[in-house]
Design an enzyme around this catalytic site. Sequence first.
Site, PDB file in Angstrom:
ATOM      1  N   SER A   9       0.836  -1.195   0.000  1.00  0.00           N
ATOM      2  CA  SER A   9       0.000   0.000   0.000  1.00  0.00           C
ATOM      3  C   SER A   9       0.872   1.248   0.000  1.00  0.00           C
ATOM      4  CB  SER A   9      -0.910   0.022   1.234  1.00  0.00           C
ATOM      5  OG  SER A   9      -1.592   1.255   1.357  1.00  0.00           O
ATOM      6  N   HIS A  10       0.300   2.349  -0.479  1.00  0.00           N
ATOM      7  CA  HIS A  10       0.994   3.627  -0.426  1.00  0.00           C
ATOM      8  C   HIS A  10       1.065   4.175   1.000  1.00  0.00           C
ATOM      9  CE1 HIS A  10       0.395   3.482  -4.748  1.00  0.00           C
ATOM     10  NE2 HIS A  10       1.155   4.549  -4.877  1.00  0.00           N
ATOM     11  N   SER A  11       0.257   3.635   1.875  1.00  0.00           N
ATOM     12  CA  SER A  11       0.191   4.111   3.249  1.00  0.00           C
ATOM     13  C   SER A  11       0.577   2.993   4.213  1.00  0.00           C
ATOM     14  CB  SER A  11      -1.220   4.605   3.573  1.00  0.00           C
ATOM     15  OG  SER A  11      -1.396   4.776   4.965  1.00  0.00           O
ATOM     16  N   GLY A  43       3.722   6.540  -0.288  1.00  0.00           N
ATOM     17  CA  GLY A  43       4.409   6.042  -1.474  1.00  0.00           C
ATOM     18  C   GLY A  43       4.687   4.562  -1.309  1.00  0.00           C
ATOM     19  N   SER A  70       0.613   2.256  -9.003  1.00  0.00           N
ATOM     20  CA  SER A  70       2.056   2.247  -8.814  1.00  0.00           C
ATOM     21  C   SER A  70       2.488   1.220  -7.778  1.00  0.00           C
ATOM     22  CB  SER A  70       2.553   3.643  -8.415  1.00  0.00           C
ATOM     23  OG  SER A  70       1.893   4.094  -7.252  1.00  0.00           O
TER      24      SER A  70
END
Length: 230
Positions: A9-11, A43, A70
């Site tokens: 995950s981005h978080s 990110g 991403s």
Amino acid sequence: MTVSIVVVSHSEKIADGAVELAAQMAPNVSILAAGGTGDGRIGTSLEKVMAALDKAAGGDGAVILADLGSAVMTAESALEFVDDPEKFLLADAPLVEGLVAASVAAQGGADVDGVRRAAEAVRGPAQHIESGRQTVEEGSVTGRGPDFTGDFELINQAGMHARPAAKIAGGLSSLAADVTVNGVDGASMTALMTLAAGKGSVLHVEAWGADAERAVNYVGGLVQAGFGEP
């Protein structure tokens, strides 16, 4: 051993929270979080994903779930560095629902492909299930009748909420059978939750295929045990 699951995950908080949720339903499954960057920002981190895959390498394989595009790219990049790529599968599934279904399937002993199928089955109610035996569309069944059926009354207080739906969907996804529960796809956690079936409701299960009898018995066993709930 069981199949491991990696959450990208981005978080960091989202990854950790999703893992905490899934762990409640699959206490024996290694569920690894790889969220955020190495310095705590929003990110993705190739190093974090590779470290999680390395921890999973000694088991029976791992299924990877990612939250956004991403994150998928980062996971795909990490897969290029693993020694046994056939043991690591990237699931195309919603992060939280897919994770819960995958975790339940892994807890039940499904192999890596079965765990990925369980995750991907939650993408939404199936409009068509075609196996040469049936077509399911808007809750109706046409063609030859089911190979096995069963009717089971919900006895757990909360009825068909997320955990029972995940247990049913996760287990059925690993079987060679097409299954409907009250007319919806039994391998879809989302579809099962739309039934909004409360305590005392009867689940009508129909199954086609080599594991049809096993599938009906599986659902019946869960229901009759109250899904392990009060």
